[in-house]
Write a protein that holds these residues in place. Structure first.
Motif, PDB file in Angstrom:
ATOM      1  N   THR A  33     -30.343  26.993 -15.801  1.00  0.00           N
ATOM      2  CA  THR A  33     -31.211  26.031 -16.451  1.00  0.00           C
ATOM      3  C   THR A  33     -32.408  26.737 -17.074  1.00  0.00           C
ATOM      4  N   LEU A  34     -32.931  26.112 -18.105  1.00  0.00           N
ATOM      5  CA  LEU A  34     -34.137  26.580 -18.779  1.00  0.00           C
ATOM      6  C   LEU A  34     -35.066  25.398 -18.948  1.00  0.00           C
ATOM      7  N   ASN A  35     -36.358  25.678 -18.967  1.00  0.00           N
ATOM      8  CA  ASN A  35     -37.268  24.619 -19.365  1.00  0.00           C
ATOM      9  C   ASN A  35     -38.279  25.195 -20.342  1.00  0.00           C
ATOM     10  N   LEU A  50     -40.229  29.094 -23.905  1.00  0.00           N
ATOM     11  CA  LEU A  50     -39.904  29.001 -22.491  1.00  0.00           C
ATOM     12  C   LEU A  50     -41.151  28.882 -21.630  1.00  0.00           C
ATOM     13  N   SER A  54     -38.341  30.284 -16.350  1.00  0.00           N
ATOM     14  CA  SER A  54     -37.485  30.567 -17.508  1.00  0.00           C
ATOM     15  C   SER A  54     -38.097  31.650 -18.374  1.00  0.00           C
ATOM     16  N   ARG A  57     -37.542  35.210 -17.047  1.00  0.00           N
ATOM     17  CA  ARG A  57     -36.163  35.709 -17.043  1.00  0.00           C
ATOM     18  C   ARG A  57     -35.738  36.317 -18.358  1.00  0.00           C
ATOM     19  N   TYR A  58     -36.183  35.762 -19.464  1.00  0.00           N
ATOM     20  CA  TYR A  58     -35.657  36.206 -20.750  1.00  0.00           C
ATOM     21  C   TYR A  58     -36.750  36.715 -21.665  1.00  0.00           C
TER      22      TYR A  58
END
Length: 107
Positions: A33-35, A50, A54, A57-58
């Protein structure tokens, strides 16, 4: 007769080994999941800024494409979203495909 049996075995093996692509998208996981906040809306996707875990992580932004344009029909720039995704492609910015999208809060 033996040849016919081999063909039946071969075809059966091939059919059982093929996974239906639609079933793969039914496997939504809470771990994927992402928010974030919608920065840009396009006809086939959105760009998210993001937030929270989230973001760590990226990167700061991610491009999210959709298979069905109806998924983003009610989405507007500035909204906060929760996105379930398949996998992240490492590009700049990273890209993914949404399996499900939930609006957390309107602008």
């Amino acid at each position: 007769m033996k040849m016919q049996g081999l063909w039946i075995l071969l075809v059966s093996t091939l059919l059982l080994g093929c996974e239906d692509q639609d079933l793969a998208y039914d496997k939504i996981s809470d771990n994927k999941t992402l928010n974030g906040k919608v920065l840009e809306k396009r006809s086939k996707g959105i760009t998210l800024a993001l937030a929270g875990e989230s973001r760590g992580r990226y990167s700061e932004t991610i491009r999210v494409s959709v298979q069905d344009e109806n998924m983003i029909k009610l989405i507007e720039e500035g909204q906060d979203l929760f996105v379930w995704y398949d996998f992240v492609r490492e590009s700049d910015p990273p890209q993914t495909t949404a399996l499900n999208i939930e609006i957390i809060r309107n602008r």
